[in-house]
Design an enzyme around this catalytic site. Structure first.
Site, PDB file in Angstrom:
ATOM      1  N   THR A 135       0.843  -1.198   0.000  1.00  0.00           N
ATOM      2  CA  THR A 135       0.000   0.000   0.000  1.00  0.00           C
ATOM      3  C   THR A 135       0.879   1.250   0.000  1.00  0.00           C
ATOM      4  OG1 THR A 135      -1.908  -1.034   1.041  1.00  0.00           O
ATOM      5  CG2 THR A 135      -1.636   1.320   1.403  1.00  0.00           C
ATOM      6  N   HIS A 151      -7.411 -10.968  -1.140  1.00  0.00           N
ATOM      7  CA  HIS A 151      -6.765 -10.555   0.102  1.00  0.00           C
ATOM      8  C   HIS A 151      -7.529 -11.199   1.269  1.00  0.00           C
ATOM      9  CE1 HIS A 151      -4.528  -8.599   3.055  1.00  0.00           C
ATOM     10  NE2 HIS A 151      -4.473  -7.365   2.586  1.00  0.00           N
ATOM     11  N   ASN A 201      -4.153 -10.401   7.006  1.00  0.00           N
ATOM     12  CA  ASN A 201      -3.853  -9.160   7.732  1.00  0.00           C
ATOM     13  C   ASN A 201      -5.013  -8.482   8.439  1.00  0.00           C
ATOM     14  OD1 ASN A 201      -1.243  -9.585   7.008  1.00  0.00           O
ATOM     15  ND2 ASN A 201      -1.277  -8.173   5.271  1.00  0.00           N
ATOM     16  N   TYR A 208      -8.151  -8.098   7.667  1.00  0.00           N
ATOM     17  CA  TYR A 208      -9.204  -7.435   6.901  1.00  0.00           C
ATOM     18  C   TYR A 208     -10.434  -8.321   6.839  1.00  0.00           C
ATOM     19  CZ  TYR A 208      -5.563  -4.087   6.077  1.00  0.00           C
ATOM     20  OH  TYR A 208      -4.572  -3.164   6.276  1.00  0.00           O
ATOM     21  N   ASN A 220      -3.429  -5.496  12.588  1.00  0.00           N
ATOM     22  CA  ASN A 220      -4.801  -4.979  12.726  1.00  0.00           C
ATOM     23  C   ASN A 220      -5.607  -5.696  13.802  1.00  0.00           C
ATOM     24  OD1 ASN A 220      -4.621  -2.897  10.680  1.00  0.00           O
ATOM     25  ND2 ASN A 220      -4.511  -4.597   9.196  1.00  0.00           N
TER      26      ASN A 220
HETATM   27  C1  LIG Z   1      -3.185  -3.586   2.683  1.00  0.00           C
HETATM   28  C2  LIG Z   1      -2.326  -3.652   3.683  1.00  0.00           C
HETATM   29  C3  LIG Z   1      -1.972  -4.979   4.247  1.00  0.00           C
HETATM   30  O1  LIG Z   1      -2.312  -6.000   3.651  1.00  0.00           O
HETATM   31  O2  LIG Z   1      -1.340  -4.987   5.339  1.00  0.00           O
HETATM   32  C4  LIG Z   1      -1.710  -2.411   4.249  1.00  0.00           C
HETATM   33  C5  LIG Z   1      -2.495  -1.283   4.395  1.00  0.00           C
HETATM   34  C6  LIG Z   1      -1.918  -0.118   4.912  1.00  0.00           C
HETATM   35  C7  LIG Z   1      -0.571  -0.082   5.256  1.00  0.00           C
HETATM   36  C8  LIG Z   1       0.201  -1.240   5.098  1.00  0.00           C
HETATM   37  C9  LIG Z   1      -0.368  -2.401   4.595  1.00  0.00           C
END
Ligand SMILES: C=C(C(=O)O)c1ccccc1
Length: 366
Positions: free
Chosen positions: A25, A177, A180, A182, A237
């Site tokens: 990103t 994806h 991480n 999400y 996260n």
């Molecule tokens: C899409 C990201 C991920 O998969 O960790 C991400 C998003 C913001 C900053 C770093 C990485």
């Protein structure tokens, strides 16, 4: 014995070498529209066997960071067509990473300033990036609302539609994806998913949405053009699960029959330590489960690899090694790795947001 620098087949993707550029990103797509500078950035790195784009939102609800690209609006698709054309003209291969952030978002980034969505109304103790007076600013994520059961088919459709758009834009395929912390990872893991319906509770129920999305995309564009990214034990996260080995054994056994091009596994903490004493995980055992269940997709490994570690991984059976931050500062990373040449150090201050500085201005060896 295989080498990092020899060709490899990943589903329908014939790759010139076993080096992938991991999704990164960079927050340089105002209004979620890919810019000409992004086409330059990816083209500079086209010697990678496979480019995986930065995470790309499948819908307005999927947006979670300022100035990240989308794959759902006409201008966004036109921007991506410029990227894929330029990468292909340079002889590269590129797939787009399809992203729904779920709870890792902020009301300022959501349609009608609504609450972000998630499997359950549990706020992630993490930050996202907003642009305040032109300055990228890390900001606490907002409290999410739990998705209604009736909303889930629409999200699966958004993934299917984005995959169709990806092929229309000239991408060689997509990466789901699923990592991480999400949305899809939130549904998978007990720390974020406390639903009591068919999408929560048991491992089978928590894996349901990820598998519905994977099956829909495979149905739309074919497994040979579909990869998936997973992160069994990352704490990124604020995500966690009570039994990751059992969870991912189930998931990989269910993914095996889909004929995926590759499975991309983040080992350890994303962008952090590879070994997590409090979160042990057996990656070799997971690969064995996948292969024994008939999974033939290329096995892609990631996190803090260098040339020596990558050689060892390929010797031990990895098919592709994904490099992230080294590709930020070394557009010619493949050449540098092959020659064991020194690497430019990335400038962390320009990772997120900005323009050409720290993006397209890193020097090559020759
Ligand atoms: C899409 C990201 C991920 O998969 O960790 C991400 C998003 C913001 C900053 C770093 C990485």
């Amino acid at each position: 014995m295989s080498s990092l620098f020899e060709p490899v087949q990943a589903g329908d993707l014939q790759l010139a070498n076993r080096i992938a550029m991991a999704p990164l990103t960079r927050n340089r797509a105002p209004n979620a529209i890919p810019t000409p500078l992004m086409a330059t950035y990816y083209t500079q790195r086209a010697s990678a066997g496979l480019l995986i784009t930065e995470a790309t939102a499948i819908s307005p609800q999927a947006q979670g960071y300022a100035d990240v690209p989308g794959l759902y609006g006409t201008e966004q698709l036109d921007g991506w067509k410029r990227v894929t054309s330029a990468v292909h003209a340079a002889g590269g291969k590129i797939v787009v990473q399809l992203w729904h952030v779920g709870r890792v978002s902020h009301t300022e980034l959501q349609p009608d300033n609504a609450a972000p969505v998630a499997p359950s109304a549990i706020r992630a103790k993490t930050k996202t990036v907003l642009i305040k007076d032109g300055v990228p600013t890390f900001t606490e994520t907002s409290m999410p609302r739990a998705l209604e059961l009736e909303e889930l088919p629409g999200i699966v459709q958004d993934y299917r539609h984005a995959a169709r758009n990806a092929i229309a834009c000239g991408f060689d395929g997509v990466e789901i994806h699923g990592a991480n912390g999400y949305l899809l990872d939130q549904f998978l893991k007990t720390g974020a998913n406390q639903r009591t319906d068919d999408y929560g509770g048991s491992i089978k129920n928590r894996a349901r949405l990820m598998l519905e999305v994977a099956r829909a995309i495979v149905d739309e564009i074919g497994g040979g053009r579909t990869g998936i990214r997973l992160s069994p034990v990352t704490p990124a996260n604020d995500i966690a699960d009570e039994n990751p080995q059992q969870l991912f054994d189930y998931l990989l056994a269910q993914l095996a029959p889909l004929g995926l091009a590759y499975v991309h596994v983040i080992e350890g903490a994303t962008g952090g330590p590879r070994e997590l004493p409090d979160r042990p995980f057996d990656y070799a055992a997971l690969k064995t489960v996948y292969r024994k269940a008939g999974g033939q997709g290329a096995w892609m490994v990631n996190n803090a690899y260098d040339r020596a570690l990558a050689d060892a991984a390929v010797a031990a059976g990895a098919d592709i090694v994904a490099f992230g931050r080294p590709f930020i500062a070394n557009p010619d990373l493949v050449t540098r790795l092959e020659k064991n040449a020194p690497l430019n150090e990335p400038d962390r201050a320009t990772f997120y947001g900005g323009g050409a500085a720290g993006y397209t201005d890193y020097p090559t060896l020759y």
